[in-house]
Design an enzyme around this catalytic site. Structure first.
Site, mmCIF file in Angstrom:
data_model
loop_
_atom_site.group_PDB
_atom_site.id
_atom_site.type_symbol
_atom_site.label_atom_id
_atom_site.label_comp_id
_atom_site.label_asym_id
_atom_site.label_seq_id
_atom_site.Cartn_x
_atom_site.Cartn_y
_atom_site.Cartn_z
ATOM 1 N N PHE A 153 -8.541 -2.284 14.150
ATOM 2 C CA PHE A 153 -8.159 -1.743 14.664
ATOM 3 C C PHE A 153 -7.127 -0.976 12.557
ATOM 4 O O PHE A 153 -7.171 -1.450 11.546
ATOM 5 C CB PHE A 153 -6.882 -2.446 15.096
ATOM 6 C CG PHE A 153 -6.061 -3.285 14.632
ATOM 7 C CD1 PHE A 153 -5.212 -2.855 13.774
ATOM 8 C CD2 PHE A 153 -6.217 -4.804 14.298
ATOM 9 C CE1 PHE A 153 -4.166 -3.202 13.257
ATOM 10 C CE2 PHE A 153 -5.524 -5.174 13.985
ATOM 11 C CZ PHE A 153 -4.664 -5.072 13.160
ATOM 12 N N HIS A 172 -2.908 6.870 -2.708
ATOM 13 C CA HIS A 172 -3.507 7.812 -1.515
ATOM 14 C C HIS A 172 -3.290 7.248 -0.935
ATOM 15 O O HIS A 172 -4.572 5.943 -0.323
ATOM 16 C CB HIS A 172 -4.891 8.631 -2.231
ATOM 17 C CG HIS A 172 -4.676 9.862 -1.245
ATOM 18 N ND1 HIS A 172 -3.890 10.512 -0.565
ATOM 19 C CD2 HIS A 172 -5.559 10.384 -0.093
ATOM 20 C CE1 HIS A 172 -4.256 11.262 0.375
ATOM 21 N NE2 HIS A 172 -5.438 11.151 0.626
ATOM 22 N N VAL A 173 -1.951 7.082 0.831
ATOM 23 C CA VAL A 173 -1.333 6.512 1.771
ATOM 24 C C VAL A 173 -1.847 7.227 2.642
ATOM 25 O O VAL A 173 -1.352 8.348 2.384
ATOM 26 C CB VAL A 173 -0.555 6.070 1.243
ATOM 27 C CG1 VAL A 173 0.138 5.017 2.857
ATOM 28 C CG2 VAL A 173 0.307 5.288 0.421
ATOM 29 N N LEU A 174 -3.577 7.402 3.559
ATOM 30 C CA LEU A 174 -3.821 7.880 4.606
ATOM 31 C C LEU A 174 -2.593 7.901 5.497
ATOM 32 O O LEU A 174 -2.230 6.855 6.145
ATOM 33 C CB LEU A 174 -4.804 7.202 5.074
ATOM 34 C CG LEU A 174 -6.166 7.232 3.853
ATOM 35 C CD1 LEU A 174 -7.705 7.323 4.555
ATOM 36 C CD2 LEU A 174 -5.847 9.367 3.338
ATOM 37 N N TRP A 182 -10.859 8.220 9.013
ATOM 38 C CA TRP A 182 -11.853 7.823 7.732
ATOM 39 C C TRP A 182 -12.360 6.450 7.997
ATOM 40 O O TRP A 182 -13.549 6.396 8.023
ATOM 41 C CB TRP A 182 -10.464 7.540 6.158
ATOM 42 C CG TRP A 182 -10.860 6.731 5.344
ATOM 43 C CD1 TRP A 182 -11.838 7.597 4.138
ATOM 44 C CD2 TRP A 182 -12.103 5.118 5.112
ATOM 45 N NE1 TRP A 182 -11.865 6.697 3.103
ATOM 46 C CE2 TRP A 182 -12.035 5.299 3.193
ATOM 47 C CE3 TRP A 182 -11.863 4.224 5.643
ATOM 48 C CZ2 TRP A 182 -13.014 4.664 3.007
ATOM 49 C CZ3 TRP A 182 -12.222 3.046 5.307
ATOM 50 C CH2 TRP A 182 -12.801 2.933 3.844
ATOM 51 N N ASP A 260 -3.357 -9.182 14.993
ATOM 52 C CA ASP A 260 -3.860 -7.496 15.776
ATOM 53 C C ASP A 260 -3.086 -7.243 17.049
ATOM 54 O O ASP A 260 -2.201 -7.475 17.860
ATOM 55 C CB ASP A 260 -5.306 -7.864 16.675
ATOM 56 C CG ASP A 260 -5.892 -7.187 16.946
ATOM 57 O OD1 ASP A 260 -4.850 -5.668 17.295
ATOM 58 O OD2 ASP A 260 -6.913 -7.406 17.898
#
Length: 545
Positions: A153, A172-174, A182, A260
């Protein structure tokens, strides 16, 4: 012999990594794993049955760079001692049952200390490394005739494994949308490079709150080159395909992974069942009834309500991704093996087992009790009256407390093959110890990251042996031009396939006639479809009076 096979397997992994990394780049790879230990079952057991016997092994892979190369690239003269700095780490849990192998990507994180200036390549090594490691681990854990699933996830977060890594500003945080894209792009090579005649491969994606059309925006661009009747990427879930009993109640169809979002939802829904407990051994028919939730009756309702959960709402989104490798010739399981895997609470005969299967009919899975349940829920499970002399059984004494001690070496080797093992193999408690140590270190700058990396790399071998160093150096062998060519081939449709341009067609402003006559791009423009004269209806010209 086992050590030789394990060493060859690791050498193959290092060779694959070198073939996907940029030329001239020098890294160090560390891989540790655990022995398979008995764990809670992924799928809750239906009433009157025990959970499947499940074993779990953990794999942890790190990628590091020499601290000197990072300091020289960032033009910051360092006073720290020479060493290595972690730039990426990934944790994968491998669950094994008699009927399924599941690779769950538990955590993946980067430190942001990867330099962007030469001599490092322009392309980040994180994506090709992740694809290569997942592919290699899936190949080493495949069993003939047994399906394999890669599950994860995607949830955006500043840091997962490296505390303080977000503070230095270079990481670099997506965001949530970028992260789902990604992962789909990263897992696409795993899906395609591993497809052969022995397995059919499919990828399933669910983003709670997004319909089928909206979910396609997260698919990799290569899915457009697939034939329309054989799409590799699809919207939806494969839970009915991978669950041990598809006709069981919905709570028995959703896997329960650690940390999760849907696992926490499962725990809340299980509180609706009378006399529910945190344990997953819901096998008492008198206390658990038919194992149905009161509020959620179907899987579709489960996923619809997931969109309103805190993890999937309030401006955030979570993507659930599955890669399913289904054997074209699955192993046919005998009735004896089936009874052994279920491990029922009472002794069942073949006739009793067939009667118990009727309890979990399609009507009950939809929320309607079957006729067998209405009439006599215990009739099929009642034992016959025994007669004759009573012969007491001799007690069995365990020779060891290990979960694998009662099993033969042959069966243990099947579930724990030599291929795919880490360079250092730890027990579960030692692995938990080093994993928790990493979460207490500091990666806020290069100096702190160098000291934290050195401390963690020294702690791991100290648990097993006084080895001074471990890990393997890898040198990239792929040039930037080759990486671009490979990426272009992956996105370019093969011959005989139709380009699906739905959703990407853009209407451009039409140029003037003078500009079109002077523009050289018109000469080299690709051919366009020209309508024939019979296809165009011209307005009739009115003659002058």
């Amino acid at each position: 012999m086992e050590q030789d096979q394990a060493a060859l397997s690791r050498a193959e992994l290092y060779s694959r990594i070198e073939k996907v990394l940029g030329a001239g780049s020098r890294y160090k790879v560390h891989h540790l794993s655990t022995r398979p230990t008995k764990s809670d079952a992924l799928f809750a057991a239906p009433p009157a049955t025990r959970p499947q016997r499940t074993f779990c092994e953990s794999h942890f892979l790190t990628l590091s760079l020499p601290s000197t190369s990072i300091e020289s690239a960032t033009s910051s003269a360092s006073q720290s001692e020479p060493g290595h700095v972690f730039i990426f780490a990934i944790e994968i849990l491998v669950y094994t049952t008699a009927s399924l192998t599941t690779l769950f990507v538990s955590k993946a994180d980067s430190t942001g200390h990867l330099p962007s200036s030469p001599p490092q390549p322009r392309q980040s090594p994180i994506r090709p490394l992740t694809s290569t490691f997942v592919t290699w681990l899936a190949e080493s854990r495949q069993r003939p005739g047994i399906p394999l699933v890669v599950s994860l996830f995607a949830r955006a977060q500043d840091q997962y494994l490296f505390p303080g890594s977000v503070d230095h500003g270079a990481k670099h945080v997506l965001d949530d949308r970028q992260l789902v894209k990604w992962w789909c792009k990263t897992l696409d090579p795993v899906l395609r490079l591993h497809s052969d005649h022995a397995y059919t491969t499919r990828a399933h994606v669910i983003v709670p709150g997004f319909d089928s059309y909206e979910t396609t925006q997260f698919f990799p661009t290569s899915h457009r080159s697939d034939p329309t009747d054989n799409r590799k990427w699809r919207h939806g879930h494969p839970l009915l395909e991978i669950a041990p009993n598809p006709s069981a109640p919905p709570r028995c169809l959703v896997p329960h992974f650690p940390d999760d979002p849907k696992a926490r939802y499962l725990d809340e829904l299980d509180a609706e069942i009378p006399d529910s407990q945190p344990s997953q051994s819901f096998f008492s028919p008198s206390k658990k009834g038919n194992g149905m939730w009161k509020s959620i009756r179907t899987l579709d309702q489960f996923w619809d309500t997931m969109a309103f959960r805190q993890e999937c709402s309030s401006g955030r989104m979570v993507g659930f991704v599955w890669l399913v490798f289904t054997p074209t010739q699955p192993t046919v399981q005998s009735l004896e093996d089936y009874v052994t895997n279920l491990t029922p609470a009472t002794s069942f005969s073949a006739d009793d087992l067939l009667g118990a299967d009727q309890v979990f009919s399609s009507q009950e899975s939809a929320g309607q009790p079957s006729e067998a349940t209405k009439s006599s829920p215990r009739k099929s499970l009642r034992r016959k009256k025994l007669s004759g002399p009573i012969i007491p059984r001799q007690p069995k004494i365990k020779s060891s407390s290990s979960n694998l001690s009662s099993r033969s070496d042959k069966s243990s080797s099947k579930e724990w093959p030599e291929k795919g093992r880490g360079q250092i193999v730890l027990d579960h408690s030692s692995y938990t110890r080093v994993h928790d140590l990493l979460l207490r270190l500091d990666f806020s700058d290069v100096k702190a990251a160098t000291a934290s990396t050195r401390k963690w790399l020294g702690e791991v071998p100290a648990i097993t042996s006084p080895a001074a160093d471990w890990g393997n150096e890898v040198t990239g062998a792929v040039s930037t031009a080759d990486q671009t060519a490979v990426a272009g081939q992956a996105a370019t449709p093969t011959s005989g396939q139709v380009n699906d341009l739905s959703g990407i067609l853009v209407r451009k402003k039409r140029k003037k006639a003078d500009d079109e006559a002077q523009s050289p791009a018109v000469v080299n423009a690709p051919a366009v479809n020209v309508l024939g004269a019979a296809m165009i209806r011209k307005k009739p010209k009115v003659s002058d009076p």
